[in-house]
Design a protein around this motif. Structure first.
Motif, PDB file in Angstrom:
ATOM      1  N   GLY A  97       0.826  -1.194   0.000  1.00 29.61           N
ATOM      2  CA  GLY A  97       0.000   0.000   0.000  1.00 29.61           C
ATOM      3  C   GLY A  97       0.860   1.243   0.000  1.00 29.61           C
ATOM      4  O   GLY A  97       1.767   1.376   0.824  1.00 29.61           O
ATOM      5  N   HIS A  98       0.592   2.172  -0.917  1.00 32.80           N
ATOM      6  CA  HIS A  98       1.474   3.327  -1.072  1.00 32.80           C
ATOM      7  C   HIS A  98       1.081   4.503  -0.178  1.00 32.80           C
ATOM      8  O   HIS A  98       1.841   5.462  -0.062  1.00 32.80           O
ATOM      9  CB  HIS A  98       1.508   3.777  -2.535  1.00 32.80           C
ATOM     10  CG  HIS A  98       0.319   4.597  -2.962  1.00 32.80           C
ATOM     11  ND1 HIS A  98      -0.933   4.061  -3.101  1.00 32.80           N
ATOM     12  CD2 HIS A  98       0.205   5.914  -3.276  1.00 32.80           C
ATOM     13  CE1 HIS A  98      -1.780   5.001  -3.495  1.00 32.80           C
ATOM     14  NE2 HIS A  98      -1.115   6.134  -3.602  1.00 32.80           N
ATOM     15  N   VAL A 215       4.790   4.580  18.474  1.00 38.04           N
ATOM     16  CA  VAL A 215       4.431   4.946  17.106  1.00 38.04           C
ATOM     17  C   VAL A 215       4.345   3.686  16.270  1.00 38.04           C
ATOM     18  O   VAL A 215       5.069   2.712  16.510  1.00 38.04           O
ATOM     19  CB  VAL A 215       5.471   5.930  16.506  1.00 38.04           C
ATOM     20  CG1 VAL A 215       6.869   5.330  16.502  1.00 38.04           C
ATOM     21  CG2 VAL A 215       5.067   6.373  15.101  1.00 38.04           C
ATOM     22  N   LEU A 216       3.446   3.680  15.318  1.00 34.83           N
ATOM     23  CA  LEU A 216       3.361   2.580  14.358  1.00 34.83           C
ATOM     24  C   LEU A 216       2.886   3.125  13.025  1.00 34.83           C
ATOM     25  O   LEU A 216       2.290   4.200  12.941  1.00 34.83           O
ATOM     26  CB  LEU A 216       2.469   1.452  14.870  1.00 34.83           C
ATOM     27  CG  LEU A 216       1.116   1.785  15.484  1.00 34.83           C
ATOM     28  CD1 LEU A 216       0.065   1.966  14.398  1.00 34.83           C
ATOM     29  CD2 LEU A 216       0.691   0.688  16.450  1.00 34.83           C
ATOM     30  N   GLN A 217       3.179   2.383  11.968  1.00 36.21           N
ATOM     31  CA  GLN A 217       2.865   2.784  10.597  1.00 36.21           C
ATOM     32  C   GLN A 217       1.972   1.717   9.973  1.00 36.21           C
ATOM     33  O   GLN A 217       2.332   0.539   9.957  1.00 36.21           O
ATOM     34  CB  GLN A 217       4.172   2.952   9.800  1.00 36.21           C
ATOM     35  CG  GLN A 217       5.076   4.051  10.376  1.00 36.21           C
ATOM     36  CD  GLN A 217       6.547   3.844  10.025  1.00 36.21           C
ATOM     37  OE1 GLN A 217       7.157   2.873  10.448  1.00 36.21           O
ATOM     38  NE2 GLN A 217       7.121   4.760   9.265  1.00 36.21           N
ATOM     39  N   VAL A 218       0.817   2.134   9.454  1.00 40.00           N
ATOM     40  CA  VAL A 218      -0.180   1.185   8.956  1.00 40.00           C
ATOM     41  C   VAL A 218      -0.692   1.647   7.597  1.00 40.00           C
ATOM     42  O   VAL A 218      -1.056   2.821   7.433  1.00 40.00           O
ATOM     43  CB  VAL A 218      -1.375   1.076   9.923  1.00 40.00           C
ATOM     44  CG1 VAL A 218      -2.315  -0.044   9.488  1.00 40.00           C
ATOM     45  CG2 VAL A 218      -0.921   0.865  11.343  1.00 40.00           C
ATOM     46  N   ALA A 219      -0.737   0.752   6.632  1.00 39.10           N
ATOM     47  CA  ALA A 219      -1.311   1.080   5.332  1.00 39.10           C
ATOM     48  C   ALA A 219      -2.749   1.540   5.502  1.00 39.10           C
ATOM     49  O   ALA A 219      -3.525   0.931   6.258  1.00 39.10           O
ATOM     50  CB  ALA A 219      -1.239  -0.125   4.402  1.00 39.10           C
ATOM     51  N   GLY A 224      -8.862  -3.105   9.226  1.00 44.00           N
ATOM     52  CA  GLY A 224      -8.915  -3.899  10.448  1.00 44.00           C
ATOM     53  C   GLY A 224      -7.855  -3.478  11.446  1.00 44.00           C
ATOM     54  O   GLY A 224      -8.134  -3.318  12.645  1.00 44.00           O
ATOM     55  N   ALA A 225      -6.614  -3.289  10.964  1.00 39.26           N
ATOM     56  CA  ALA A 225      -5.533  -2.859  11.847  1.00 39.26           C
ATOM     57  C   ALA A 225      -5.788  -1.458  12.380  1.00 39.26           C
ATOM     58  O   ALA A 225      -5.551  -1.179  13.558  1.00 39.26           O
ATOM     59  CB  ALA A 225      -4.203  -2.916  11.104  1.00 39.26           C
ATOM     60  N   LEU A 226      -6.283  -0.564  11.532  1.00 39.26           N
ATOM     61  CA  LEU A 226      -6.564   0.802  11.980  1.00 39.26           C
ATOM     62  C   LEU A 226      -7.614   0.801  13.087  1.00 39.26           C
ATOM     63  O   LEU A 226      -7.497   1.552  14.065  1.00 39.26           O
ATOM     64  CB  LEU A 226      -7.028   1.652  10.799  1.00 39.26           C
ATOM     65  CG  LEU A 226      -5.956   1.996   9.766  1.00 39.26           C
ATOM     66  CD1 LEU A 226      -6.598   2.626   8.525  1.00 39.26           C
ATOM     67  CD2 LEU A 226      -4.917   2.939  10.357  1.00 39.26           C
ATOM     68  N   ARG A 241       3.424   8.958   1.793  1.00 41.75           N
ATOM     69  CA  ARG A 241       3.157   8.214   0.562  1.00 41.75           C
ATOM     70  C   ARG A 241       4.472   7.816  -0.094  1.00 41.75           C
ATOM     71  O   ARG A 241       5.501   8.454   0.111  1.00 41.75           O
ATOM     72  CB  ARG A 241       2.337   9.056  -0.419  1.00 41.75           C
ATOM     73  CG  ARG A 241       0.878   9.154  -0.062  1.00 41.75           C
ATOM     74  CD  ARG A 241       0.072   9.786  -1.176  1.00 41.75           C
ATOM     75  NE  ARG A 241       0.117  11.233  -1.135  1.00 41.75           N
ATOM     76  CZ  ARG A 241      -0.912  12.023  -1.429  1.00 41.75           C
ATOM     77  NH1 ARG A 241      -2.069  11.495  -1.779  1.00 41.75           N
ATOM     78  NH2 ARG A 241      -0.791  13.329  -1.392  1.00 41.75           N
ATOM     79  N   TYR A 242       4.406   6.766  -0.901  1.00 44.66           N
ATOM     80  CA  TYR A 242       5.514   6.363  -1.749  1.00 44.66           C
ATOM     81  C   TYR A 242       5.273   6.882  -3.171  1.00 44.66           C
ATOM     82  O   TYR A 242       4.150   6.822  -3.684  1.00 44.66           O
ATOM     83  CB  TYR A 242       5.648   4.841  -1.786  1.00 44.66           C
ATOM     84  CG  TYR A 242       6.102   4.223  -0.483  1.00 44.66           C
ATOM     85  CD1 TYR A 242       7.392   4.424  -0.010  1.00 44.66           C
ATOM     86  CD2 TYR A 242       5.243   3.432   0.273  1.00 44.66           C
ATOM     87  CE1 TYR A 242       7.826   3.848   1.174  1.00 44.66           C
ATOM     88  CE2 TYR A 242       5.659   2.856   1.464  1.00 44.66           C
ATOM     89  CZ  TYR A 242       6.950   3.071   1.909  1.00 44.66           C
ATOM     90  OH  TYR A 242       7.367   2.496   3.086  1.00 44.66           O
ATOM     91  N   TRP A 243       6.361   7.368  -3.786  1.00 46.67           N
ATOM     92  CA  TRP A 243       6.326   7.855  -5.162  1.00 46.67           C
ATOM     93  C   TRP A 243       7.409   7.148  -5.972  1.00 46.67           C
ATOM     94  O   TRP A 243       8.455   6.795  -5.426  1.00 46.67           O
ATOM     95  CB  TRP A 243       6.568   9.365  -5.207  1.00 46.67           C
ATOM     96  CG  TRP A 243       5.429  10.179  -4.652  1.00 46.67           C
ATOM     97  CD1 TRP A 243       5.078  10.285  -3.326  1.00 46.67           C
ATOM     98  CD2 TRP A 243       4.511  10.983  -5.375  1.00 46.67           C
ATOM     99  NE1 TRP A 243       3.985  11.109  -3.193  1.00 46.67           N
ATOM    100  CE2 TRP A 243       3.611  11.557  -4.439  1.00 46.67           C
ATOM    101  CE3 TRP A 243       4.353  11.281  -6.726  1.00 46.67           C
ATOM    102  CZ2 TRP A 243       2.584  12.409  -4.824  1.00 46.67           C
ATOM    103  CZ3 TRP A 243       3.323  12.124  -7.110  1.00 46.67           C
ATOM    104  CH2 TRP A 243       2.444  12.680  -6.165  1.00 46.67           C
TER     105      TRP A 243
END
Length: 255
Positions: A97-98, A215-219, A224-226, A241-243
């Motif tokens: 997920g970007h 802290v955590l990073q979630v797509a 469900g995770a959110l 975002r990824y570019w």
């Protein structure tokens, strides 16, 4: 550098690539292709060069190491607008997920309730075979992946039942932050409170080692995770975002 960018630097140190090359305040990163976070240019702060030149350097760095060029940047930031103006496009094909939400939580010392059943939850100083088996997903196991996941001061959370690993989580400490990642529960053992118990255990471990915030990073597409993390008190901090280069651009200028 603003607060979202400073936190991105913290998260990057909690997820260490094998190779890091500074470009001004940007970081060019490589880890054998294991995860976008460890194989992209982190575009925070001032690259010390025009953005177009910095992106060309990111292309050359990736090409020299056999990976596809990609940039990670705080959403709606001046750097992101400059990257878009340079002709790069959102990395919509990125598998994980970007678009990613970064969530934070403070004062997390209260333990989560124990899971149902006969499960045992703890955070170990070393990763066991079962932890690796559940944490590394299909096709991910490699020396590079293991080096990333074991880099820094890490706690390896495991939930077991009769000696079998039913769930796992990774916690890494950086400058008072606990960076949480790789929360996973075996499908057969889901909906028994294991995810919350693992989060409680790794948070307690972090607090015992001096962390006072997490802290955590979630797509963003991982609803469900959110929902789980919102229920545990995590709140949105920012998004990134990824570019990637537009098709046909970003040729390797070093070849």
């Amino acid at each position: 550098m603003n607060a979202p960018e400073r936190l991105e630097l913290t998260c990057s140190r909690a997820w260490p690539p094998l190779v890091v090359k500074p470009l001004g305040e940007w970081s060019l990163r490589w880890a054998g292709g294991f995860t976008g976070r460890a194989n992209s240019a982190l575009a925070v702060g001032d690259a010390g060069h025009p953005v177009g030149d910095a992106l060309e350097a990111a292309c050359d760095f990736a090409h020299d190491r056999g990976t596809a060029p990609m940039v990670q940047v705080v959403r709606d930031s001046p750097n992101e607008r400059a990257i878009a103006a340079a002709g790069w496009v959102p990395a919509t094909g990125h598998g994980a997920g970007h678009e990613v939400a970064v969530l934070t939580k403070r004062h997390f010392h209260v333990k989560a309730p124990p899971p149902g059943g006969r499960f045992h939850v703890k955070v170990a100083d070393e990763p066991g075979v079962g932890w690796w088996g559940l944490t590394l997903r299909a096709g991910e196991d490699s020396p590079a992946a293991r080096q990333v996941l074991a880099g820094g001061k890490v706690g390896y959370g495991v939930a077991t039942l009769d000696g079998a690993v039913a769930g796992a989580v990774r916690g890494a400490l950086v400058d008072g932050w606990l960076h949480v990642a790789r929360l996973e529960v075996t499908p057969a053992f889901r909906r028994r409170g294991l995810a919350s118990a693992l989060m409680g255990a790794v948070q307690t471990w972090g607090a015992e080692h001096g962390a006072d915030r997490a802290v955590l990073q979630v797509a963003e597409r991982n609803s469900g995770a959110l929902a789980l993390y919102a229920g545990l008190g995590y709140a949105p901090h920012h998004r990134y975002r990824y570019w990637v280069p537009a098709p046909g651009s970003c040729e390797d200028s070093t070849s």
